[in-house]
Design a protein around this motif. Structure first.
Motif, PDB file in Angstrom:
ATOM      1  N   TRP A 391      12.683 -12.802 -20.288  1.00 37.45           N
ATOM      2  CA  TRP A 391      13.820 -12.303 -19.499  1.00 37.45           C
ATOM      3  C   TRP A 391      13.395 -11.529 -18.249  1.00 37.45           C
ATOM      4  CZ3 TRP A 391      13.804 -11.172 -24.915  1.00 37.45           C
ATOM      5  CH2 TRP A 391      13.195  -9.976 -25.281  1.00 37.45           C
ATOM      6  N   PHE A 392      12.108 -11.255 -18.072  1.00 35.11           N
ATOM      7  CA  PHE A 392      11.676 -10.650 -16.807  1.00 35.11           C
ATOM      8  C   PHE A 392      12.000 -11.574 -15.629  1.00 35.11           C
ATOM      9  CE2 PHE A 392       9.303  -7.507 -19.182  1.00 35.11           C
ATOM     10  CZ  PHE A 392       9.199  -6.434 -18.308  1.00 35.11           C
ATOM     11  N   ASP A 393      12.012 -12.875 -15.899  1.00 39.46           N
ATOM     12  CA  ASP A 393      12.290 -13.846 -14.834  1.00 39.46           C
ATOM     13  C   ASP A 393      13.653 -14.504 -14.995  1.00 39.46           C
ATOM     14  OD1 ASP A 393      10.000 -13.668 -13.189  1.00 39.46           O
ATOM     15  OD2 ASP A 393       8.843 -14.717 -14.722  1.00 39.46           O
ATOM     16  N   HIS A 394      14.459 -14.018 -15.917  1.00 32.85           N
ATOM     17  CA  HIS A 394      15.769 -14.617 -16.155  1.00 32.85           C
ATOM     18  C   HIS A 394      16.746 -14.162 -15.065  1.00 32.85           C
ATOM     19  CE1 HIS A 394      19.460 -15.760 -18.233  1.00 32.85           C
ATOM     20  NE2 HIS A 394      18.726 -16.442 -19.083  1.00 32.85           N
ATOM     21  N   PRO A 395      17.461 -15.089 -14.437  1.00 33.68           N
ATOM     22  CA  PRO A 395      18.370 -14.704 -13.341  1.00 33.68           C
ATOM     23  C   PRO A 395      19.368 -13.615 -13.733  1.00 33.68           C
ATOM     24  CG  PRO A 395      18.129 -17.079 -13.424  1.00 33.68           C
ATOM     25  CD  PRO A 395      17.438 -16.550 -14.649  1.00 33.68           C
ATOM     26  N   ALA A 396      19.926 -13.708 -14.952  1.00 32.14           N
ATOM     27  CA  ALA A 396      20.899 -12.700 -15.376  1.00 32.14           C
ATOM     28  C   ALA A 396      20.257 -11.326 -15.496  1.00 32.14           C
ATOM     29  CB  ALA A 396      21.535 -13.114 -16.704  1.00 32.14           C
ATOM     30  N   ALA A 397      19.008 -11.302 -15.948  1.00 31.52           N
ATOM     31  CA  ALA A 397      18.309 -10.021 -16.069  1.00 31.52           C
ATOM     32  C   ALA A 397      18.061  -9.407 -14.703  1.00 31.52           C
ATOM     33  CB  ALA A 397      16.990 -10.222 -16.815  1.00 31.52           C
ATOM     34  N   ARG A 398      17.753 -10.238 -13.765  1.00 32.25           N
ATOM     35  CA  ARG A 398      17.480  -9.733 -12.424  1.00 32.25           C
ATOM     36  C   ARG A 398      18.739  -9.278 -11.707  1.00 32.25           C
ATOM     37  NH1 ARG A 398      12.277 -11.791  -9.301  1.00 32.25           N
ATOM     38  NH2 ARG A 398      10.871 -12.063 -11.070  1.00 32.25           N
ATOM     39  N   ARG A 399      19.852  -9.853 -12.065  1.00 30.85           N
ATOM     40  CA  ARG A 399      21.104  -9.442 -11.417  1.00 30.85           C
ATOM     41  C   ARG A 399      21.520  -8.055 -11.872  1.00 30.85           C
ATOM     42  NH1 ARG A 399      22.639 -14.864 -12.330  1.00 30.85           N
ATOM     43  NH2 ARG A 399      23.793 -14.255 -14.206  1.00 30.85           N
ATOM     44  N   GLY A 400      21.166  -7.664 -13.079  1.00 31.01           N
ATOM     45  CA  GLY A 400      21.513  -6.344 -13.566  1.00 31.01           C
ATOM     46  C   GLY A 400      22.860  -6.315 -14.248  1.00 31.01           C
ATOM     47  N   GLY A 401      23.348  -5.112 -14.498  1.00 31.21           N
ATOM     48  CA  GLY A 401      24.627  -4.924 -15.171  1.00 31.21           C
ATOM     49  C   GLY A 401      24.487  -4.568 -16.634  1.00 31.21           C
ATOM     50  N   THR A 402      23.339  -4.905 -17.229  1.00 32.90           N
ATOM     51  CA  THR A 402      23.060  -4.536 -18.615  1.00 32.90           C
ATOM     52  C   THR A 402      21.555  -4.601 -18.828  1.00 32.90           C
ATOM     53  OG1 THR A 402      23.658  -4.909 -20.939  1.00 32.90           O
ATOM     54  CG2 THR A 402      23.230  -6.860 -19.575  1.00 32.90           C
ATOM     55  N   PHE A 403      21.120  -4.259 -20.031  1.00 29.81           N
ATOM     56  CA  PHE A 403      19.690  -4.290 -20.314  1.00 29.81           C
ATOM     57  C   PHE A 403      19.154  -5.715 -20.209  1.00 29.81           C
ATOM     58  CE2 PHE A 403      21.103  -0.426 -22.530  1.00 29.81           C
ATOM     59  CZ  PHE A 403      20.222   0.496 -21.965  1.00 29.81           C
ATOM     60  N   PRO A 404      17.953  -5.898 -19.655  1.00 32.96           N
ATOM     61  CA  PRO A 404      17.439  -7.247 -19.391  1.00 32.96           C
ATOM     62  C   PRO A 404      17.384  -8.143 -20.617  1.00 32.96           C
ATOM     63  CG  PRO A 404      16.073  -5.596 -18.310  1.00 32.96           C
ATOM     64  CD  PRO A 404      17.041  -4.851 -19.181  1.00 32.96           C
ATOM     65  N   TRP A 405      17.028  -7.559 -21.775  1.00 26.72           N
ATOM     66  CA  TRP A 405      16.909  -8.381 -22.982  1.00 26.72           C
ATOM     67  C   TRP A 405      18.243  -8.940 -23.453  1.00 26.72           C
ATOM     68  CZ3 TRP A 405      14.861  -3.598 -22.116  1.00 26.72           C
ATOM     69  CH2 TRP A 405      15.595  -2.499 -22.549  1.00 26.72           C
ATOM     70  N   SER A 406      19.316  -8.330 -23.019  1.00 28.29           N
ATOM     71  CA  SER A 406      20.632  -8.843 -23.402  1.00 28.29           C
ATOM     72  C   SER A 406      20.903 -10.215 -22.795  1.00 28.29           C
ATOM     73  CB  SER A 406      21.728  -7.864 -22.974  1.00 28.29           C
ATOM     74  OG  SER A 406      21.644  -6.668 -23.723  1.00 28.29           O
ATOM     75  N   ALA A 407      20.162 -10.564 -21.735  1.00 26.40           N
ATOM     76  CA  ALA A 407      20.347 -11.872 -21.109  1.00 26.40           C
ATOM     77  C   ALA A 407      20.070 -13.013 -22.085  1.00 26.40           C
ATOM     78  CB  ALA A 407      19.433 -11.995 -19.889  1.00 26.40           C
ATOM     79  N   LEU A 408      19.086 -12.805 -22.990  1.00 27.52           N
ATOM     80  CA  LEU A 408      18.745 -13.854 -23.950  1.00 27.52           C
ATOM     81  C   LEU A 408      19.133 -13.504 -25.379  1.00 27.52           C
ATOM     82  CD1 LEU A 408      15.222 -15.068 -22.729  1.00 27.52           C
ATOM     83  CD2 LEU A 408      17.438 -16.123 -22.371  1.00 27.52           C
ATOM     84  N   LEU A 409      19.193 -12.232 -25.705  1.00 27.74           N
ATOM     85  CA  LEU A 409      19.445 -11.821 -27.090  1.00 27.74           C
ATOM     86  C   LEU A 409      20.874 -11.329 -27.322  1.00 27.74           C
ATOM     87  CD1 LEU A 409      16.137  -9.849 -27.806  1.00 27.74           C
ATOM     88  CD2 LEU A 409      16.620 -12.275 -28.170  1.00 27.74           C
ATOM     89  N   GLY A 410      21.602 -11.073 -26.239  1.00 28.86           N
ATOM     90  CA  GLY A 410      22.928 -10.479 -26.385  1.00 28.86           C
ATOM     91  C   GLY A 410      23.884 -11.327 -27.193  1.00 28.86           C
ATOM     92  N   ALA A 411      23.870 -12.646 -26.979  1.00 26.32           N
ATOM     93  CA  ALA A 411      24.804 -13.520 -27.699  1.00 26.32           C
ATOM     94  C   ALA A 411      24.514 -13.513 -29.192  1.00 26.32           C
ATOM     95  CB  ALA A 411      24.719 -14.941 -27.149  1.00 26.32           C
ATOM     96  N   VAL A 412      23.234 -13.572 -29.556  1.00 20.07           N
ATOM     97  CA  VAL A 412      22.858 -13.529 -30.971  1.00 20.07           C
ATOM     98  C   VAL A 412      23.277 -12.208 -31.589  1.00 20.07           C
ATOM     99  CG1 VAL A 412      20.899 -13.497 -32.560  1.00 20.07           C
ATOM    100  CG2 VAL A 412      20.967 -15.149 -30.691  1.00 20.07           C
ATOM    101  N   GLU A 413      23.080 -11.123 -30.848  1.00 20.72           N
ATOM    102  CA  GLU A 413      23.451  -9.809 -31.373  1.00 20.72           C
ATOM    103  C   GLU A 413      24.960  -9.708 -31.589  1.00 20.72           C
ATOM    104  OE1 GLU A 413      22.606  -5.771 -32.559  1.00 20.72           O
ATOM    105  OE2 GLU A 413      21.630  -7.715 -32.591  1.00 20.72           O
ATOM    106  N   ARG A 414      25.739 -10.225 -30.655  1.00 20.15           N
ATOM    107  CA  ARG A 414      27.197 -10.180 -30.820  1.00 20.15           C
ATOM    108  C   ARG A 414      27.637 -11.016 -32.021  1.00 20.15           C
ATOM    109  NH1 ARG A 414      26.731 -10.370 -25.225  1.00 20.15           N
ATOM    110  NH2 ARG A 414      26.991 -12.632 -25.163  1.00 20.15           N
ATOM    111  N   GLU A 415      27.005 -12.175 -32.207  1.00 18.04           N
ATOM    112  CA  GLU A 415      27.352 -13.013 -33.353  1.00 18.04           C
ATOM    113  C   GLU A 415      27.015 -12.323 -34.663  1.00 18.04           C
ATOM    114  OE1 GLU A 415      25.289 -16.670 -32.776  1.00 18.04           O
ATOM    115  OE2 GLU A 415      26.292 -17.102 -30.870  1.00 18.04           O
ATOM    116  N   SER A 416      25.881 -11.632 -34.705  1.00 15.65           N
ATOM    117  CA  SER A 416      25.487 -10.953 -35.943  1.00 15.65           C
ATOM    118  C   SER A 416      26.421  -9.794 -36.265  1.00 15.65           C
ATOM    119  CB  SER A 416      24.043 -10.456 -35.841  1.00 15.65           C
ATOM    120  OG  SER A 416      23.931  -9.335 -34.988  1.00 15.65           O
TER     121      SER A 416
END
Length: 614
Positions: A391-416
């Motif tokens: 996620w260091f290179d993930h576009p959503a992480a670079r745009r900001g607005g939340t913690f960078p790891w949420s760009a890839l892990l946020g959906a899984v966390e919400r589902e859990s």
């Protein structure tokens, strides 16, 4: 490595409270299986459990040193890697030291420099010092928070310990977990100082707490600062190598058997290579290395977005290349389903976790390693420092607005977290809490004047990882290792290396367009080519379909028991649906949710917390 605990009260006579002090210390016997001790006075009591690593006969604690005007007493956990240099300085200043232990050095450092002693220490540590001259307690935690330390205010003073379990053994303990605690419990990212249990607080990394008759006061003695980076790329590569060589050499010193944890990735192989080179120079034998694997992993392995390759082939290549005395710890996935193992991991953390089988297998790995060694070297911190995560290179992480790891892990966390009863989820408002956490983290991050927007954004992302992501990984590593009496050292968390690399511009950290370019360049000559070219691969998760089936079967037993406390939080409808899914089709979010339910059930069974949404 050790466990510390204590009680300071200016309204009680603690000389009669040895049973309480002993009970607090006994909860942490796994942290210090080799010895225990206590020290008591009218207003202060210190307890200690020791894991002997340096100066086995001379490091008994609590340790007392006579100073002009009174005694200084310490209960200390950790390792100070520059204790030899500090010893020389202290002796030159007139101090007389009688042991080889770093504990004595720390206590004399306080006698010489007062509260400023903490800034002179290089290491991982948490300690309590009672100054009889002023009737004042000083609690100190290392800069990155490698070693844990928590406290709670009580009438007339405070109680403290390495882990919450020590404080929960105090007769005034409050086992309440309220809405604020639940918010911390159900988020991947914890707020600095938060400890889930109501009234309990972790001493933040890089902080010092003083307690006297006026009460407790926290002071920050270290924080990451933005500084201009003056070195060019070749000089930077050389400097990173020099720092790594020095910190690995310092952290390879022990009077007990030492090993390295080897995953076949860049980080662990680099540390092992440096340790092996040092061993050859000193004439020592080959470095022992250990790796975790699962029976049938080759057959069950599936490529995922975060994990492209299994560890096994790379571990073997690295071990052969470096000439290590290598051992694979091969775990049967069925061992992970043993309720006793889950209870052990929950008890180690005093809380239900969010990582499920990753905690279970790490605990079993450390338990196996401890049969051979007392100290292990591990690669935590490299990804956060050098930019190793996807996620260091993930576009959503670079745009900001939340913690960078949420760009890839946020959906899984919400589902859990769909496991929560709707009214609980509504009350906790986890999305709003996460947004508040992020805003607070951004406010605390330093920015270099004149830095362009991209570099400033990447500096912020690095700061978020080092202050909000890494602490959780360090806590996990400490708790799972110390639950088995194993000390784990983390050279990438040396504060000198952290300060230098944090202030290295992102274009240098990624100069060849790959993750961890700077680290790879600094150690490439030590590594076999397949490892040097391997992409980041996280700690392995069990992929055997048996494990998913076992999660559902265990959940069915829990559902049948109808634990009232558990089902004040867990939605029974969600659990029923999760148990009915074909195990082969169990998505990652649902699997994580089931893991959370099983951990919650074990936690409630072990700790009997009082849950309130107030």
């Amino acid at each position: 490595m050790c466990g510390i605990a204590g009680w300071v009260s200016f309204t009680h006579d603690l000389t009669r409270q040895r049973p309480v002090l002993d009970a607090m210390g006994a909860t942490q016997s796994c942290r210090g299986p080799d010895a225990h001790g206590h020290w008591l006075s009218r207003h202060a009591g210190l307890a200690h459990r020791r894991l002997a690593v340096l100066d086995l006969p001379g490091g008994a604690q609590p340790m007392t040193v006579r100073a002009p005007g009174g005694d200084l007493v310490i209960s200390y956990s950790g390792e100070v890697y520059n204790h030899r240099e500090l010893r020389e300085t202290l002796v030159a200043r007139g101090h007389s030291l009688t042991t080889r232990s770093d504990t004595e050095v720390v206590l004399h450092a306080y006698a010489e420099w007062g509260d400023g002693f903490a800034a002179r220490l290089n290491g991982m540590f948490a300690c309590a010092i009672w100054d009889t001259r002023t009737e004042r307690l000083i609690l100190v935690r290392d800069r990155l928070g490698v070693k844990p330390l928590c406290y709670r205010e009580v009438p007339g003073g405070i109680v403290f310990g390495s882990e919450p379990k020590a404080l929960l053994a105090h007769p005034g303990a409050d086992r309440t977990v309220d809405a604020d605690g639940l918010r911390e419990l159900f988020q991947l990212t914890r707020s600095p100082g938060a400890a889930v249990w109501r009234g309990l607080r972790e001493l933040p990394p890089g902080s010092l707490l003083t307690v006297d008759r006026d009460g407790p006061r926290e002071h920050v003695y270290w924080r990451l600062q933005a500084r201009e980076h003056a070195d060019d790329l070749p000089t930077t590569v050389v400097r990173v190598r020099e720092l790594l060589e020095d910190t690995v050499a310092r952290q390879s010193v022990a009077d007990v058997p030492l090993c390295a944890l080897l995953s076949g990735g860049l980080d662990s192989t680099a540390l092992t290579a440096l340790a092996a080179a040092g061993a050859r120079r000193s004439g020592a034998g080959p470095v022992r290395t250990f790796a975790v694997d699962f029976t049938g992993s080759a057959e069950s392995f599936r490529t995922t977005e975060l994990r492209e390759t299994p560890d096994g082939p790379y571990v073997r290549v690295a071990a052969r290349h470096l000439g290590t005395d290598h051992h694979d710890i091969v775990l049967d996935p069925r061992a992970l389903t043993d309720p006793a193992v889950r209870h052990a991991t929950v008890a180690a953390r005093d809380l239900p976790g969010a990582l499920g089988d990753l905690d279970l297998s790490l605990y079993l790995l450390f338990r196996a390693v401890r049969r051979h060694c007392t100290v292990a070297v591990s690669g935590e911190g490299a990804d956060e420092l050098f930019g190793g995560y996807a996620w260091f290179d993930h576009p959503a992480a670079r745009r900001g607005g939340t913690f960078p790891w949420s760009a890839l892990l946020g959906a899984v966390e919400r589902e859990s977290l769909a496991l929560l009863r709707p009214e609980v989820a509504h009350r906790l408002r986890l999305a709003e809490h996460l947004a508040d956490q992020y805003a607070d983290a951004v406010r605390r991050a330093p920015r270099l004047p004149g830095e362009d927007d991209e570099e400033a954004r990447m500096r912020l992302i690095g700061h978020l990882h080092l202050t909000r992501w890494l602490p959780s990984l360090l806590e996990r590593k400490d708790r799972m290792s110390m639950a088995t009496g194993l000390e784990v050292r983390v050279p990438f968390c040396d504060h000198r290396l952290v300060e230098y690399v944090f202030n290295t511009p992102w274009h240098m950290k990624s100069f060849d367009g790959r993750e961890k370019s700077l680290l790879r360049a600094a150690v490439r000559d030590l590594l076999p080519a397949p490892v040097a070219e391997r992409r980041k691969s996280p700690y392995p998760s069990v992929q055997d379909p048996f494990y998913a089936q076992a999660l559902q079967d265990t959940a069915k037993h829990i559902a049948a028991e109808r634990n009232d406390t558990l089902f004040t939080l867990v939605d029974n409808g969600w659990l029923t649906r999760a148990m009915a899914v074909d195990p082969a089709a169990l998505d990652l979010g649902t699997r994580h949710g089931l893991e959370r339910v099983l951990d919650l059930a074990a936690w409630i069974d072990l700790y009997e917390p009082h849950i309130t949404l107030d």
